[in-house]
Each structure stands twice: as structure tokens, then as C-alpha cells.
Write an enzyme that holds these catalytic residues in place. Structure first.
Site, short mmCIF file in Angstrom:
data_model
loop_
_atom_site.label_atom_id
_atom_site.label_comp_id
_atom_site.label_asym_id
_atom_site.label_seq_id
_atom_site.Cartn_x
_atom_site.Cartn_y
_atom_site.Cartn_z
N LYS A 41 0.65 -1.04 -0.09
CA LYS A 41 0.05 -0.03 -0.10
C LYS A 41 0.68 1.19 0.08
O LYS A 41 0.71 2.16 -0.69
CB LYS A 41 -0.96 0.21 1.23
N ARG A 75 -9.52 1.62 8.81
CA ARG A 75 -9.16 0.20 8.98
C ARG A 75 -10.19 -0.49 9.84
O ARG A 75 -10.07 -1.64 10.14
CB ARG A 75 -8.02 0.22 9.89
N ARG A 133 12.08 -6.17 5.51
CA ARG A 133 12.03 -4.77 5.19
C ARG A 133 12.84 -3.66 6.48
O ARG A 133 13.36 -4.44 7.19
CB ARG A 133 10.36 -4.57 5.67
N ARG A 138 11.26 -2.05 11.71
CA ARG A 138 10.00 -1.67 12.33
C ARG A 138 9.74 -2.40 13.44
O ARG A 138 10.09 -3.78 13.14
CB ARG A 138 8.87 -1.58 11.48
N ARG A 162 -0.52 -8.38 13.57
CA ARG A 162 -0.99 -7.46 12.69
C ARG A 162 -2.11 -8.27 11.43
O ARG A 162 -3.02 -7.58 10.91
CB ARG A 162 -0.12 -6.69 12.05
P1 AMP Z 1 0.78 0.79 9.04
O1 AMP Z 1 2.17 1.67 8.67
O2 AMP Z 1 -0.17 1.41 8.22
O3 AMP Z 1 1.22 -0.78 9.00
O4 AMP Z 1 0.53 1.01 10.54
C1 AMP Z 1 1.31 0.88 11.64
C2 AMP Z 1 0.53 0.65 12.84
O5 AMP Z 1 -0.22 1.90 13.21
C3 AMP Z 1 -0.67 -0.33 13.06
O6 AMP Z 1 -0.29 -1.67 13.13
C4 AMP Z 1 -1.68 0.44 13.90
O7 AMP Z 1 -1.05 -0.03 15.08
C5 AMP Z 1 -1.17 1.79 13.68
N1 AMP Z 1 -2.17 2.35 12.70
C6 AMP Z 1 -1.99 2.85 11.62
N2 AMP Z 1 -3.00 3.11 11.01
C7 AMP Z 1 -4.09 3.14 11.74
C8 AMP Z 1 -5.38 3.26 11.60
N3 AMP Z 1 -6.44 3.51 10.63
N4 AMP Z 1 -6.33 2.74 12.93
C9 AMP Z 1 -5.71 2.10 13.85
N5 AMP Z 1 -4.34 1.85 14.04
C10 AMP Z 1 -3.75 2.37 12.96
#
Ligand code: AMP
Length: 214
Positions: free
Chosen positions: A16, A91, A126, A158, A169
Site C-alpha cells: 500500500k 481500518r 523490510r 520496524r 497484525r
Molecule cells: P501501518 O504503517 O499502516 O502498517 O501502521 C502501523 C501501525 O499503526 C498499525 O499496526 C496500527 O497499530 C497503527 N495504525 C495505523 N493506521 C491505523 C488506523 N487507521 N487505525 C488504527 N491504527 C492504525
């Protein structure tokens, strides 16, 4: 000109962020990544960052109200006047409904399909730059100097790319986010794109589907 309001949907590791960044360059509208915004808040040690940290490291979602608040604020900034690409938001169903309540009418929801084996392979290699945000992959996109970003900083992994957090996740995705596939399909907005193959291949499929040429 009409606003171009797009959203990326798919499990962690689907690509994404990579594809949203490409669309940002092609369409000249900003990528709005809640994950990036939350990581930035953590780096700056703000109250929001501290609140989000534990959820993120455990692979859980940050509470809806917190995330909805930061997105609402972000979309009011002037660089989003012509449109944006949502990456990692919404989400949950509540987030999707709140987006509609903000008056956002998405033109398309780009759903990236990737097998679970491929997701694990992608996430486990990553590497990220904590300074400039650049992303690399040990196998698919290695940095020129091992362990170093082009900007000179040391690359890190990360915290939530650890195997246990990845499993969490993926479960969170299945329970909370996957229902949005039906939500957007029912509203006629869903574009299902094969997310396997090189980033160039995937980008070409997305361009075909949304009808942009570069
Ligand atoms: P990502 O970089 O999009 O994989 O997001 C990393 C982490 O940030 C996720 O595993 C959540 O803990 C938090 N996060 C990101 N976007 C959201 C969202 N829309 N709602 C809730 N938590 C989020």
C-alpha cells in the site's frame, strides 16, 4: 477540477505504502498514511505518539477516535485540496463511516491482493530509515551500502515487523479491516488489483484500473 480521493486497502505488506507513494508522484496529490503520521508522532515523543506506541508495537489498532482525529485534521491542510491517497485508513468500519461523515467521497478503493506467504517474505526483509523515511528490502531493494540509507543514516527494522507482531497484525487485519472489502464492494468503489510481482508491474495494473497514464 474534481478532487481525486483514493484509498489503498490490503493487509500489511501488500504494498500500500509503495504504491501510494508512486501515485503521489504521478497524480501530484499527497499520500496520507496514518502509520507514518503515528510513527512521526512517536519520534517527536508527543502525547499522541506515546499513546499510540503500545498498540503499534503489539500489532494492535490505535483507538478509532485518536486516528479519526488526526486524519480529519490532516485532510484540512491545503495540500489536500486537490485530493489525496489514503494509506492505512480507514481500518475499521467506524473509521470508514467517519470518513463518509467528513464528506469524503472516495473515487476508488484500491485493494491489493497478496498471498500470506508473500506477505511474510516482504515484511521480514523490510528496512526503514528513521531519519528520512526511505524504505528498502534486504532481498528486493537492498541499499547500496549495507545497513545504510542513501541519506547516510543507519537503517532499522520496524518493531512491528517482528514475527510475533506480524502475526498479530495479520489477525487484526482479518478481524477488523477485511470487512471493509465487502463494505466498499457493496458501494461499487472497490478495484481489486493483483499485488504480486514487481512494484512496476503492480503500478501498471493500478494505472490501468484507475485510468491514468504517465
Ligand atoms: P501501518 O504503517 O499502516 O502498517 O501502521 C502501523 C501501525 O499503526 C498499525 O499496526 C496500527 O497499530 C497503527 N495504525 C495505523 N493506521 C491505523 C488506523 N487507521 N487505525 C488504527 N491504527 C492504525
Amino acid at each position: 477540477m474534481a478532487k481525486t480521493q483514493l484509498m489503498m486497502l490490503g493487509p500489511p505488506g501488500a504494498g500500500k505504502g509503495t504504491q501510494a507513494k508512486r501515485l503521489e508522484d504521478e497524480l501530484d496529490i499527497p499520500q496520507v498514511s496514518t502509520g507514518d503520521m503515528l510513527r512521526d508522532a512517536r519520534r517527536r515523543e508527543t502525547e499522541l505518539g506515546q499513546e499510540a506506541a503500545e498498540y503499534m508495537d503489539d500489532g494492535e489498532l490505535v483507538p478509532d477516535d485518536v486516528v479519526i482525529g488526526i486524519v480529519e485534521e490532516r485532510l484540512q491542510q491545503s495540500d489536500a485540496d486537490e485530493g489525496f491517497i489514503l494509506d492505512g485508513f480507514p481500518r475499521t468500519r467506524k473509521q470508514a463511516e467517519s470518513l463518509a461523515d467528513m464528506g469524503v467521497e472516495l473515487e476508488a478503493v484500491i485493494k491489493l491482493q497478496v498471498s500470506e506467504d508473500e506477505i511474510v517474505r516482504r515484511l521480514s526483509g523490510r528496512l526503514n530509515c528513521p531519519e528520512c523515511g526511505a524504505a528498502y528490502h534486504e532481498e528486493f531493494d537492498p541499499p547500496e551500502r549495507e545497513g545504510r540509507c542513501a541519506c547516510g543514516s543507519e537503517l532499522t527494522r520496524r518493531e512491528d515487523d517482528r514475527p510475533e507482531a506480524v502475526r498479530e497484525r495479520l489477525e487484526t487485519y482479518t478481524d477488523e479491516t477485511k470487512p471493509l472489502v465487502t463494505f466498499y464492494r457493496d458501494r461499487g468503489m472497490l478495484l481489486e488489483i493483483n499485488g504480486e510481482g514487481s512494484p512496476d508491474d503492480v503500478a501498471a495494473r493500478i494505472q490501468d484500473a484507475i485510468g491514468v497514464s504517465t
